[in-house]
Design a protein around this motif. Structure first.
Motif, short mmCIF file in Angstrom:
data_model
loop_
_atom_site.label_atom_id
_atom_site.label_comp_id
_atom_site.label_asym_id
_atom_site.label_seq_id
_atom_site.Cartn_x
_atom_site.Cartn_y
_atom_site.Cartn_z
N ARG A 1 27.21 -24.45 -1.96
CA ARG A 1 28.22 -24.34 -3.02
C ARG A 1 27.66 -24.86 -4.33
N ALA A 2 27.00 -26.02 -4.28
CA ALA A 2 26.44 -26.61 -5.49
C ALA A 2 25.37 -25.71 -6.11
N VAL A 3 24.53 -25.13 -5.28
CA VAL A 3 23.49 -24.21 -5.79
C VAL A 3 24.14 -22.99 -6.43
N ALA A 4 25.15 -22.43 -5.76
CA ALA A 4 25.83 -21.25 -6.30
C ALA A 4 26.49 -21.57 -7.64
N LEU A 5 27.14 -22.70 -7.74
CA LEU A 5 27.78 -23.09 -9.01
C LEU A 5 26.75 -23.27 -10.11
N ASP A 6 25.63 -23.87 -9.78
CA ASP A 6 24.58 -24.08 -10.78
C ASP A 6 23.99 -22.75 -11.25
N LEU A 7 23.72 -21.86 -10.30
CA LEU A 7 23.19 -20.54 -10.66
C LEU A 7 24.19 -19.77 -11.51
N ALA A 8 25.47 -19.82 -11.14
CA ALA A 8 26.50 -19.13 -11.92
C ALA A 8 26.56 -19.67 -13.34
N SER A 9 26.41 -20.98 -13.48
CA SER A 9 26.42 -21.60 -14.82
C SER A 9 25.25 -21.10 -15.66
N ASP A 10 24.17 -20.71 -14.99
CA ASP A 10 22.99 -20.19 -15.69
C ASP A 10 23.02 -18.67 -15.84
N GLY A 11 24.14 -18.04 -15.46
CA GLY A 11 24.29 -16.61 -15.69
C GLY A 11 23.84 -15.69 -14.57
N TRP A 12 23.56 -16.23 -13.40
CA TRP A 12 23.13 -15.39 -12.28
C TRP A 12 24.31 -14.63 -11.69
N ASP A 13 24.05 -13.42 -11.19
CA ASP A 13 24.97 -12.70 -10.32
C ASP A 13 24.71 -13.18 -8.91
#
Length: 135
Positions: A15-27
């Motif tokens: 979850r933490a990795v997904a949130l961080d990636l989303a914050s950086d604009g990843w799909d």
């Protein structure tokens, strides 16, 4: 847009990795066994403006892994695979001479064979993008 598959994203490190990636604009293509927990994470990622495909299932299932890779193909690329899904097995952890073999088989299936199988299935897309695997 960069695309990542994150397994075990319904809680904890995934979850933490997904949130961080989303914050950086990843799909993101996220998975987890508990669909209700996964949907809550999807809502958090949506609120960050991420494009998210939440796919409930078990990474040991070949059809589920295929669905994850197909979703990346549909998204147009695959730049990162984060093999985070795991299991610890019985708790408290028994000594090996008392370890139930079915439980040990499940630990290896989830922690070793499923991540390898997902990487193998993802390689054609990862090669095109010169992507990365985190296991």
């Amino acid at each position: 847009m960069a695309v990542a598959i994150v397994t075990g994203a319904s809680r904890g490190l995934g979850r933490a990795v997904a949130l961080d990636l989303a914050s950086d604009g990843w799909d993101l293509i996220i998975d987890g066994r508990d669909s209700s927990s996964l949907e809550l994470v999807r809502d958090e990622l949506d609120a960050l403006g991420a494009s998210v495909h939440a796919i409930a299932g078990d990474v040991t299932d070949e059809g589920h892994r295929s669905t994850l890779v197909d979703s990346a193909q549909d998204a147009g690329s695959l730049d990162l695979v984060v093999n985070n899904a795991s299991t610890l097995g019985p708790s408290p952890l028994p000594s090996l001479h008392h370890y139930p073999l079915d439980a040990l088989r499940r630990v290896y299936d989830v922690n070793v064979f499923a991540p390898l199988a997902l990487v193998q299935a993802s390689l054609p897309l990862l090669r095109v993008s010169k992507g990365t695997v985190v296991s």
